[in-house]
Every structure is written in C-alpha cells, then in structure tokens.
Enzyme design. Structure first.
Site, PDB file in Angstrom:
ATOM      1  N   HIS A  81       0.841  -1.207   0.000  1.00 54.63           N
ATOM      2  CA  HIS A  81       0.000   0.000   0.000  1.00 54.63           C
ATOM      3  C   HIS A  81       0.878   1.260   0.000  1.00 54.63           C
ATOM      4  CE1 HIS A  81      -4.345   0.664   0.384  1.00 54.63           C
ATOM      5  NE2 HIS A  81      -4.028   1.845   0.874  1.00 54.63           N
ATOM      6  N   ASN A 125      -4.299 -11.672   3.354  1.00 50.28           N
ATOM      7  CA  ASN A 125      -3.678 -10.982   4.492  1.00 50.28           C
ATOM      8  C   ASN A 125      -3.607 -11.878   5.723  1.00 50.28           C
ATOM      9  OD1 ASN A 125      -3.216  -8.579   3.154  1.00 50.28           O
ATOM     10  ND2 ASN A 125      -5.132  -7.638   3.809  1.00 50.28           N
TER      11      ASN A 125
END
Length: 200
Positions: A81, A125
């Site tokens: 990210h 994740n």
C-alpha cells in the site's frame, strides 16, 4: 522485459495525476490503515518497493504461470500500500500490464464480484493467498471467453461473467488454468502475509 519501479510510479501518476497531481507518482508520507490491515510505515516504503521490484523481475518469479505471477504481484503491491490513494487501481493495472505482456487480455473484475475480491484479499492478508489466485484465474478465464465470443463469427450466447464454474475449451486462447495448490504457493502463501519472510 522487466517492469521497473519507475513503471509502477508512472502507472500511479496516471491513475491519480488528474485528481491529485501532488500525490500522483509519489510514495505516501503518512501511516494508513486499511480495514484490519496495517501497511508498512512510510519510512519503509522505498526499500520495500525496491525489494518488490527485485522480486517482480527475478528468474524464479518469472518462471511462475503468468496468471499466478500477475495475481501475486497485485496482492504484494496492494499489501505494501505504497500510495495515499489509488493502490487498488494501480495494482490492477500492474496485473493487467503483466497479463497483456503474456498474451492475455486485460482482466475484467465485475462490480458484482467486488465483495469476493475484497474477501479474498483479506484471506491473503490472513495467510492463504490461494483463493485470491483462483479468483484472478477465474476472472481471466471468463474475460478470455468474453473476448472469444465477441470476435467469433457465430456468436450464440453472451458468456456470463457471474458464472461460478466457467471452463472454456477453446484451444486458441492462452490457458488460464493452473493448480493453486502447487507447492510453490502453500497454505500460508509461502510467507506472503509476512513481508519480512517472503520477498523482503
């Protein structure tokens, strides 16, 4: 042909440039939180992205099935990210760039599949990347069939992108099929949920 960090920054600049020209093509300078995921801090982004670039172009990684390679690249980039906004769009464009270089059309992820898309990213994740890879492979297969239908001399019925078990038999298209249970992607994603133990 390698995909460089400069290429990724340019993709992001084009994604965000008209909306936020200051942030377009720049790493974020603040900590962000994405649902239950806490991405790396801004001070780590430069080295993490350099390592991502190395992973992306390594011989071992390049030997993966093109869809698996592109799906993993998508996940790893969105996991890091690196940008304040536009991470998902940049990751999907990177994935499609890789797929097109391998002879596939850009993959369509239908709006109706958005919930599944985010759910499988969350599973990745949590340590299991396989459902996300299968999801991207399924979307690739359906997109290929849609393109083949659109270019066919005798189109009969529009392929349903929402269909859950769509297997094409046309030998003129690249194969989107591979086994996501292969040893190179184990249940833990070979450490893909733990960046310090995977490509970093």
């Amino acid at each position: 042909m390698e995909i460089t960090l400069k290429d990724i920054m340019e993709i992001h600049r084009r994604v965000l440039g008209h909306v936020d020209p200051i942030e377009g093509g720049e790493f974020r300078r603040t900590q962000v939180y994405v649902g239950g995921h806490t991405p790396p801090g801004p001070g780590d982004l430069s080295i993490l992205m350099r390592r991502f670039e190395g992973w992306l172009n390594s011989g071992e990684t390049m030997s993966l099935h093109p869809i698996k390679h592109a799906a993993l690249a998508h996940y790893k980039l969105v996991h890091i990210h690196p940008f304040i906004d536009g991470n998902g769009r940049t990751s999907r464009l990177l994935m499609n760039t890789m797929l097109m270089r391998a002879g596939y059309p850009p993959v369509i992820i239908p709006k109706q599949q958005r919930h599944k898309y985010y759910h499988f990213l969350q599973l990745a994740n949590e340590g299991d990347i396989r459902p996300f890879i299968r999801f991207i492979a399924d979307c690739t297969e359906k997109t290929l069939d849609l393109y083949l239908w659109a270019t066919s001399d005798l189109p009969q019925q529009i392929p349903m992108l929402e269909q859950t078990d769509f297997i094409g038999d046309n030998n003129n298209k690249p194969s989107a099929r591979f086994n996501a249970n292969d040893n190179d992607v184990d249940q833990s994603g070979s450490g893909f949920s733990d960046l310090n133990n995977s490509f970093l």
